[in-house]
Write an enzyme that holds these catalytic residues in place. Structure first.
Site, PDB file in Angstrom:
ATOM      1  N   CYS A  54       0.437  -1.069   0.166  1.00  0.00           N
ATOM      2  CA  CYS A  54       0.258   0.396   0.027  1.00  0.00           C
ATOM      3  C   CYS A  54       0.817   1.590   0.341  1.00  0.00           C
ATOM      4  CB  CYS A  54      -0.763  -0.151   1.087  1.00  0.00           C
ATOM      5  SG  CYS A  54      -1.889  -1.504   1.215  1.00  0.00           S
ATOM      6  N   ARG A 131      -7.710  -4.068  -2.574  1.00  0.00           N
ATOM      7  CA  ARG A 131      -7.269  -3.360  -3.542  1.00  0.00           C
ATOM      8  C   ARG A 131      -8.406  -2.806  -4.365  1.00  0.00           C
ATOM      9  NH1 ARG A 131      -2.089  -2.599  -1.616  1.00  0.00           N
ATOM     10  NH2 ARG A 131      -1.842  -4.744  -0.594  1.00  0.00           N
TER      11      ARG A 131
END
Length: 219
Positions: A54, A131
């Site tokens: 991330c 995601r």
């Protein structure tokens, strides 16, 4: 009915339908979907703060921020973490990587936004957003959705390319081929009648067959 079949399935938004509305707290104050009316919006989720994949994605989004802005597009992140965790993570990114994150991150502790956008995928996690990336147009319509597994980071250049491709299609009424980049030829919509198909060769396009023609567009 199996045990798995009895579990509630995550809601899934629909392409070319209004994006689910939201009003949330972010690292930059309160935000709602209506705040972005008149601009494109890339809304993207990540599994958790202080995670390495991330972090690479947020750095890439930050470095491409001006390019998104030049395309009349804002960025808005989300994870199921508190604003305090978000703020601490943003400070860590700045201190460790020298990158300042210029866009807000949604606090979604209740998972309200994540559930509305189908960001929670039980096959991956019941408590973290995968995601997921959503491209919402200036009218608030959901135009594209892209999902990645938790183990692999998404491609920010591809999202920029997709955004510009959709904007080109909207402005010029055309489609774009695989891997299209600004300046490449575009695909002319196929003819709708037998008469149009017969005349297509004489229409001045780069002609391969009646259903497959390309043309250049002005920059």
């Amino acid at each position: 009915m199996s045990k798995d079949d009895s579990q509630p399935q995550p809601a899934m938004p629909q392409l070319n339908a209004p994006a689910p509305a939201f009003e949330v707290r972010t690292t930059a104050g309160r935000r709602s979907l209506s705040d972005y009316r008149g601009r494109w919006l890339v809304l993207f989720s990540h599994p958790a703060d202080f995670t390495p994949v991330c972090t690479t994605e947020f750095i890439a989004f930050a470095r491409a921020y001006d390019e998104f802005q030049a395309l009349n597009c804002d960025l808005l992140g989300l994870s199921i973490d508190s604003r305090f965790a978000h703020l601490a993570w943003l400070r860590s990114i700045k201190e460790n990587f020298g990158v300042e994150i210029p866009f807000p991150i949604i606090e979604d502790l209740s998972m309200t936004v994540a559930q509305a956008y189908g960001m929670i995928q039980p096959g991956a996690s019941d408590t973290s957003a995968v995601r997921a990336t959503f491209l919402i147009d200036p009218e608030g319509m959901l135009r594209a959705m892209v999902y990645y597994p938790m183990s692999n980071g998404r491609s920010v250049p591809e999202l920029l390319r997709l955004l510009e491709a959709m904007q080109t299609s909207d402005v010029h009424g055309v489609a774009t081929p695989e891997g299209w980049q600004p300046g490449d030829k575009v695909i002319v919509p196929p003819p709708q009648t037998a008469e149009e198909a017969e005349a297509r060769r004489q229409d001045g396009y780069e002609y391969t067959d009646w259903y497959f023609c390309k043309k250049e567009i002005a920059a």
